[in-house]
Design a protein around this motif. Sequence first.
Motif, PDB file in Angstrom:
ATOM      1  N   SER A 169       1.161  -0.866   0.038  1.00  0.00           N
ATOM      2  CA  SER A 169       0.060   0.353   0.023  1.00  0.00           C
ATOM      3  C   SER A 169       0.722   1.560   0.058  1.00  0.00           C
ATOM      4  CB  SER A 169      -0.850  -0.275   1.082  1.00  0.00           C
ATOM      5  OG  SER A 169      -0.588  -0.229   2.445  1.00  0.00           O
ATOM      6  N   ALA A 170       0.408   2.535  -0.280  1.00  0.00           N
ATOM      7  CA  ALA A 170       1.331   3.867  -0.073  1.00  0.00           C
ATOM      8  C   ALA A 170       0.238   4.654   0.533  1.00  0.00           C
ATOM      9  CB  ALA A 170       1.015   4.679  -2.022  1.00  0.00           C
ATOM     10  N   SER A 171       1.196   5.436   1.823  1.00  0.00           N
ATOM     11  CA  SER A 171       0.139   6.323   2.607  1.00  0.00           C
ATOM     12  C   SER A 171      -0.052   7.608   2.043  1.00  0.00           C
ATOM     13  CB  SER A 171       1.354   6.331   3.981  1.00  0.00           C
ATOM     14  OG  SER A 171       1.443   4.789   4.156  1.00  0.00           O
ATOM     15  N   TYR A 172      -1.024   7.469   2.208  1.00  0.00           N
ATOM     16  CA  TYR A 172      -1.509   9.174   1.449  1.00  0.00           C
ATOM     17  C   TYR A 172      -2.028  10.158   2.817  1.00  0.00           C
ATOM     18  CZ  TYR A 172      -1.709   8.397  -3.600  1.00  0.00           C
ATOM     19  OH  TYR A 172      -1.292   8.440  -4.578  1.00  0.00           O
ATOM     20  N   LYS A 173      -1.201  10.951   3.332  1.00  0.00           N
ATOM     21  CA  LYS A 173      -0.965  11.725   4.217  1.00  0.00           C
ATOM     22  C   LYS A 173      -2.366  12.759   4.226  1.00  0.00           C
ATOM     23  CE  LYS A 173       3.501   9.627   6.600  1.00  0.00           C
ATOM     24  NZ  LYS A 173       5.261  10.001   7.276  1.00  0.00           N
ATOM     25  N   LEU A 174      -2.989  13.337   4.226  1.00  0.00           N
ATOM     26  CA  LEU A 174      -3.646  14.329   4.006  1.00  0.00           C
ATOM     27  C   LEU A 174      -3.803  15.181   5.064  1.00  0.00           C
ATOM     28  CD1 LEU A 174      -6.849  11.635   2.921  1.00  0.00           C
ATOM     29  CD2 LEU A 174      -5.025  12.437   2.309  1.00  0.00           C
ATOM     30  N   LYS A 175      -4.026  16.023   4.511  1.00  0.00           N
ATOM     31  CA  LYS A 175      -4.309  17.764   5.526  1.00  0.00           C
ATOM     32  C   LYS A 175      -5.782  18.746   5.056  1.00  0.00           C
ATOM     33  CE  LYS A 175      -2.374  21.861   7.340  1.00  0.00           C
ATOM     34  NZ  LYS A 175      -0.986  22.541   7.746  1.00  0.00           N
ATOM     35  N   PHE A 176      -6.512  18.644   6.114  1.00  0.00           N
ATOM     36  CA  PHE A 176      -7.931  18.687   4.789  1.00  0.00           C
ATOM     37  C   PHE A 176      -7.587  20.742   5.327  1.00  0.00           C
ATOM     38  CE2 PHE A 176      -8.901  14.035   6.082  1.00  0.00           C
ATOM     39  CZ  PHE A 176      -9.424  14.133   5.011  1.00  0.00           C
ATOM     40  N   ALA A 177      -8.431  21.013   4.312  1.00  0.00           N
ATOM     41  CA  ALA A 177      -8.487  22.598   4.274  1.00  0.00           C
ATOM     42  C   ALA A 177      -6.890  22.978   4.406  1.00  0.00           C
ATOM     43  CB  ALA A 177      -8.919  23.111   5.280  1.00  0.00           C
ATOM     44  N   GLY A 178      -5.720  22.411   3.591  1.00  0.00           N
ATOM     45  CA  GLY A 178      -4.329  22.743   3.978  1.00  0.00           C
ATOM     46  C   GLY A 178      -4.062  23.174   2.921  1.00  0.00           C
ATOM     47  N   THR A 179      -5.344  24.227   2.795  1.00  0.00           N
ATOM     48  CA  THR A 179      -4.469  25.198   1.124  1.00  0.00           C
ATOM     49  C   THR A 179      -4.724  26.806   2.029  1.00  0.00           C
ATOM     50  OG1 THR A 179      -6.651  25.178  -0.021  1.00  0.00           O
ATOM     51  CG2 THR A 179      -4.181  23.876  -0.784  1.00  0.00           C
ATOM     52  N   TYR A 180      -5.381  26.473   3.029  1.00  0.00           N
ATOM     53  CA  TYR A 180      -5.662  27.797   3.952  1.00  0.00           C
ATOM     54  C   TYR A 180      -4.921  27.683   5.350  1.00  0.00           C
ATOM     55  CZ  TYR A 180      -8.938  30.956   6.867  1.00  0.00           C
ATOM     56  OH  TYR A 180      -9.420  31.710   7.651  1.00  0.00           O
ATOM     57  N   SER A 181      -4.539  29.477   5.008  1.00  0.00           N
ATOM     58  CA  SER A 181      -3.921  29.449   5.733  1.00  0.00           C
ATOM     59  C   SER A 181      -3.974  30.817   6.686  1.00  0.00           C
ATOM     60  CB  SER A 181      -2.229  30.127   5.334  1.00  0.00           C
ATOM     61  OG  SER A 181      -2.640  31.090   4.611  1.00  0.00           O
ATOM     62  N   GLY A 182      -5.562  31.636   6.274  1.00  0.00           N
ATOM     63  CA  GLY A 182      -5.858  31.813   7.491  1.00  0.00           C
ATOM     64  C   GLY A 182      -6.247  31.725   8.457  1.00  0.00           C
TER      65      GLY A 182
END
Length: 453
Positions: A254-267
């Motif tokens: 398996s490949a591990s996908y480390k997800l960060k939700f709303a990861g493009t938001y920095s406000g």
Amino acid sequence: MAFFTRRLARTDDSGMTLVEVLAAMLIFAIVSTGLVYTMLQTLTLTRDARARQVALNLASQEIDRALSISDYDKLLAETGSTASKTVNGDVFAVAVDTQWVSDPDVELKCGASPASGVLRYKRVNVEVTWENMREGTDPVRSDTVVVPGESINDPSLGTILVSVLNGDGEGRGGVTISATPSSVPNGAAVLAVTPMKTDAQGCSYILKVVPGNYDVTATQTGYVNLEHKSPARKEFVGVAAGASTAVSFQYDASASYKLKFAGTYSGEGASKIRLPKNLPTTFVSSYGATQFPSAGTGTTSTRQVFPLSSGYSVIAGAYADTAGPTGCLSPNAAAWSVENAAGEPVPGRVGFGAARGGTSVDVDVPMGVVKITGVSSSETITITSKAKEGDDPGCTVDLTYDYGSGLDIGTGTVYLAVPYGTWSFSTGVGRVTPLTTGHKHGSAIEIAPEPAE
């Protein structure tokens, strides 16, 4: 030459000058260097020719040995083996690769013939290399086709040919294979011999199988199939007397996908964002969409998926590209048409990643973010999908996401990550402020994605 003739013709005893001595030494050095280089090249070519002759003899010996094997169990075990042999002080590596084929003139994966699949021949490839091979020198190769000395396919029994491919479409060796009678066995019986693990080509052969229905399973720790599950299983594989049945698995580490939700938001409130308790995550590839259940309200999680070199688009929410009442395009930012900085319509930005088996990749999963003020510690916040508004591509499924209660007790302000789409908020529209692109449509709010870069 004239120079040396004049020197010899002199009658005095003054001898040679220093310049003449240096010139003579230079000429001698040039001639000597050429002679030494020629000798070294001759020795290298002689050694290489001798090594190649030894390699040819070793390859011939290996072919003769293969032709003398009559036990098909030994034939099956030959593939992928490499032996080290020392001759005249040189170390040689003798690699043997084998493959069952139905027709020696046709390359068939694991011997699975489109017509009958009957295993009749075994192709043997021998490759010999040696230490300090000259650059550009080809290994010595020898090939043959072996006809087993005993029957492989009993006329009253059958054969199951198993092929296991990894995410790159190549054979995956070392995978454990099993076959058990199905729930409707139709005469199937427990195997008398445990199947061998897949060889270097990803092949395993279950021989002399009692006709009937079998469940064939591929198992390996840390491996998943295309459905991201382990083990991989094919049910009701029918085996007939005197015939072979081919079973193919796509199964890999398996490949591990480390997800960060709303990861493009920095406000504002980026460190306090909360997800719904029941928010699924959708992985989309060329094979379709797969939904994973919620991993909690935190903004980070890791998913183990089947490795595809083409990668996956990762979507927050229950995306379903299906016509009719079960479709839900809204969570997929790529299904939207939004304007970029130049005012041009482009798809929305989607999280994407690609990783090989056994490796990991970080993926920022874009989402909308809203701020809700005036929230009591006991208030439960939910959002419910509404009819599409604005550029929303729509969702014909009724969805409700629950953020729970007790959010940021004492502050009265919460920050929520919201899937793309049109939503109504249980806390009241007046207290909801979109921090990313959002448009109010009466009692509903359209949460739109960022434009793709």
